[in-house]
Scaffold this active site. Structure first.
Site, mmCIF file in Angstrom:
data_model
loop_
_atom_site.group_PDB
_atom_site.id
_atom_site.type_symbol
_atom_site.label_atom_id
_atom_site.label_comp_id
_atom_site.label_asym_id
_atom_site.label_seq_id
_atom_site.Cartn_x
_atom_site.Cartn_y
_atom_site.Cartn_z
ATOM 1 N N LYS A 152 0.865 -1.205 0.000
ATOM 2 C CA LYS A 152 0.000 0.000 0.000
ATOM 3 C C LYS A 152 0.888 1.238 0.000
ATOM 4 C CE LYS A 152 -3.992 -2.160 0.480
ATOM 5 N NZ LYS A 152 -5.174 -2.025 -0.340
ATOM 6 N N LYS A 178 0.197 -9.886 -2.062
ATOM 7 C CA LYS A 178 -0.891 -9.863 -3.040
ATOM 8 C C LYS A 178 -0.868 -8.555 -3.801
ATOM 9 C CE LYS A 178 -5.931 -9.458 -3.193
ATOM 10 N NZ LYS A 178 -5.906 -8.010 -3.522
ATOM 11 N N ASP A 180 -2.802 -5.579 -5.712
ATOM 12 C CA ASP A 180 -4.137 -5.052 -5.480
ATOM 13 C C ASP A 180 -4.986 -5.243 -6.723
ATOM 14 O OD1 ASP A 180 -4.700 -2.721 -2.854
ATOM 15 O OD2 ASP A 180 -5.988 -4.254 -3.706
ATOM 16 N N GLU A 181 -6.311 -5.087 -6.523
ATOM 17 C CA GLU A 181 -7.243 -5.451 -7.589
ATOM 18 C C GLU A 181 -7.078 -4.580 -8.830
ATOM 19 O OE1 GLU A 181 -8.114 -4.330 -4.608
ATOM 20 O OE2 GLU A 181 -8.988 -2.377 -5.033
ATOM 21 N N HIS A 270 -10.009 -12.351 -6.628
ATOM 22 C CA HIS A 270 -10.462 -11.094 -6.029
ATOM 23 C C HIS A 270 -11.863 -10.842 -6.562
ATOM 24 C CE1 HIS A 270 -10.679 -7.045 -4.593
ATOM 25 N NE2 HIS A 270 -9.519 -7.161 -3.998
ATOM 26 N N LYS A 310 -13.523 -2.656 6.973
ATOM 27 C CA LYS A 310 -14.044 -1.405 6.387
ATOM 28 C C LYS A 310 -15.136 -1.629 5.353
ATOM 29 C CE LYS A 310 -10.703 -1.261 2.605
ATOM 30 N NZ LYS A 310 -9.435 -0.740 2.112
HETATM 31 C C1 CAP Z 1 -7.779 -4.459 1.401
HETATM 32 C C2 CAP Z 1 -7.933 -4.422 -0.116
HETATM 33 C C3 CAP Z 1 -8.863 -5.470 -0.648
HETATM 34 C C4 CAP Z 1 -10.195 -5.508 0.034
HETATM 35 C C5 CAP Z 1 -11.234 -6.150 -0.888
HETATM 36 C C6 CAP Z 1 -8.410 -3.057 -0.586
HETATM 37 O O1 CAP Z 1 -6.795 -3.550 1.763
HETATM 38 O O2 CAP Z 1 -6.692 -4.657 -0.743
HETATM 39 O O3 CAP Z 1 -9.039 -5.204 -2.039
HETATM 40 O O4 CAP Z 1 -10.064 -6.319 1.147
HETATM 41 O O5 CAP Z 1 -12.438 -6.274 -0.178
HETATM 42 O O6 CAP Z 1 -8.002 -2.724 -1.687
HETATM 43 O O7 CAP Z 1 -9.175 -2.468 0.144
HETATM 44 P P1 CAP Z 1 -6.724 -3.103 3.301
HETATM 45 P P2 CAP Z 1 -13.057 -7.730 0.069
HETATM 46 O O8 CAP Z 1 -6.388 -4.358 4.108
HETATM 47 O O9 CAP Z 1 -5.629 -2.076 3.400
HETATM 48 O O10 CAP Z 1 -8.055 -2.557 3.667
HETATM 49 O O11 CAP Z 1 -11.967 -8.503 0.736
HETATM 50 O O12 CAP Z 1 -14.254 -7.468 0.943
HETATM 51 O O13 CAP Z 1 -13.413 -8.280 -1.278
HETATM 52 MG MG MG Z 2 -7.430 -4.223 -2.700
#
Ligand code: CAP
Ligand code: MG
Length: 430
Positions: A152, A178, A180-181, A270, A310
């Site tokens: 991050k 991982k 990110d998406e 994801h 969150k």
């Molecule tokens: C979490 C995360 C994930 C979310 C996806 C984000 O980062 O990388 O994509 O968890 O949501 O981009 O927010 P943080 P879900 O740990 O810094 O929040 O798992 O509900 O699909």
């Molecule tokens: Mg993410």
């Protein structure tokens, strides 16, 4: 002369055959439409019917009609003959039970909650290549959740910087790094550069820790390109590929499932975009359906929420999702889940991620237990002493939970955890 025949699709005395596919829907009739007619319209439009009676109707059509057989308040169950469904074709299933019906004027709202798939249907799908046991063996991790983090800020690092954050994450004790998406291959962080540099850091971290390390590197793109990227991952010794399965689409995930399986790659799914259709309790498609479909097609793991982090999602939903991914036989649960016998389809890991930090780890493990992929991203990179300390603090929180002691007790002998609690305590991000 009748101009429509919707009531031909309703029979509340009907008992589905064991080879029929059964769907559970939440529905709200539009103004002036009766419940039975509304459900008849759903069954009609999602099987053989249309809005008007027809000049000719071959008698054998009757055998292909869906039958709405249970209507209780706003919930209805509809049975579909097996012959309606092409073997192994997940997109076609969605076009039937999750297609036109969402747009019908006769309905004010419609939500596809779950589908119970007969053995004769699931036999045409391969399911996960490894299963949870296979993943644990591959990663040499037993007796605890698997752990990972996303660098991050979620996008912006160069491939070199990304790999350095990855190294720190692995050295703090995490199994996975991982993508990110929304990170795929950008001018500042090309996919190929990231694969190579991360492999170098992985080898270094494995040598220094003696542990198996891996990464969910995002191959999301056009299908042929995803296949090439999967091959590139395998060339550099990776054992996972990450796909944003909703935006990539069910057909592409099906193609990549077999391609990755041939390459010995597990798929991290994801679910970005899922909340566009699964968050509204009255209209759309549930995460249960998406999770079931993805296990059927064969991802190794998929995000299922945290309940305490969150992003939206309740504890009950997270546990329900975890069980439908992990169990070989899923029990029905109220109007949230139908029973499912998974036959030979292997298990998949739930993934809990989103707004987590060490202070919230016990609550998440109370929901999921240890058969879980736990992702703590901002919650390690925001640690006052940096990424490696953040990962260590998270591992200490997992140990505390396993030892049955509180985080405050553990913090007495775990400096990194103490420092995490100083900053975040038990804060729940909004
Ligand atoms: C979490 C995360 C994930 C979310 C996806 C984000 O980062 O990388 O994509 O968890 O949501 O981009 O927010 P943080 P879900 O740990 O810094 O929040 O798992 O509900 O699909
Ligand atoms: Mg993410």
């Amino acid at each position: 002369m009748a101009i429509d025949w919707y009531m031909d699709f309703v029979d509340t005395g009907y008992t589905p055959g064991k080879d029929e596919l059964v769907c559970l829907y939440y529905f709200e009739p539009a103004e002036g439409i009766g419940r039975e007619e509304a459900v008849g319209r759903i069954a009609s439009e999602s099987s053989t019917g249309t809005w008007t009676t027809l000049f000719t109707l071959p008698p054998r059509m009757k055998d292909l009609q869906a039958t709405a057989f249970q209507i209780e308040g706003n919930f209805a169950k509809i049975a579909y003959p097996l012959a309606l469904w092409e073997e192994g074709n997940a997109p076609q299933l969605m076009s039937g039970i999750a297609g036109n019906i969402f747009g019908m004027k006769a309905l004010a709202n419609l939500r596809l909650i779950d589908v119970s798939l007969p053995a004769e249907y699931i036999t045409h799908f391969r399911g996960p290549h490894f299963g949870m046991e296979g993943i644990r063996k591959m990663m040499k991790v037993h007796g605890r959740p698997l752990t990972g983090a996303v660098p991050k800020p979620k996008i912006g690092f160069s491939a070199q910087e990304h790999a350095e954050v990855g190294y720190e994450t692995w050295m703090g004790g995490f199994d996975f790094v991982k993508d990110d998406e929304n990170l795929t291959s950008t001018p500042f962080n090309r996919f190929e550069d990231r694969v190579k540099l991360m492999a170098k850091m992985r080898d270094r971290a494995e040598k220094e820790t003696g542990e198996t390390k891996s990464a969910f590197i995002n191959i999301t793109a056009e299908t042929e390109l995803m296949k090439k990227r999967a091959e590139f991952l395998a060339d550099y010794g990776w054992n996972y590929a990450m796909i944003d399965v909703v935006v990539a689409g069910t057909a592409a995930v099906s193609t990549l499932r077999d391609h990755c399986s041939d390459l010995g790659l597990a798929i991290h799914a994801h679910r970005a975009m899922h909340a566009a259709f699964d968050r509204d309790q009255k209209h759309g498609i549930t995460m249960q359906f998406l999770a079931k479909l993805m296990r059927l097609i064969g991802v190794a793991q998929i995000h299922t929420g945290t309940a305490v982090g969150k992003l939206a999602g309740t504890k009950k939903e997270s546990l329900l999702l975890a069980n439908l991914l992990r169990e070989q036989k899923t029990e029905a649960s109220g109007n949230m889940l139908l029973e499912q016998d998974w036959g030979g389809i292997k298990s998949a890991f739930p993934v809990s991620s989103g707004g987590l930090h060490p202070g919230l780890v016990p609550e998440v493990l109370d929901i999921y237990g240890i058969d879980l992929v736990l992702l703590v991203s901002g919650g390690i990179h925001g640690h006052p002493d940096g990424t490696r300390a953040g990962a260590t603090a998270t591992m200490q929180a997992i140990e505390a939970w396993s030892e049955g002691i509180t985080l405050d007790e553990k913090a007495g002998t775990s400096h990194e955890l103490a420092r995490a609690l100083e900053k975040w305590g038990y804060y729940r991000p909004k």
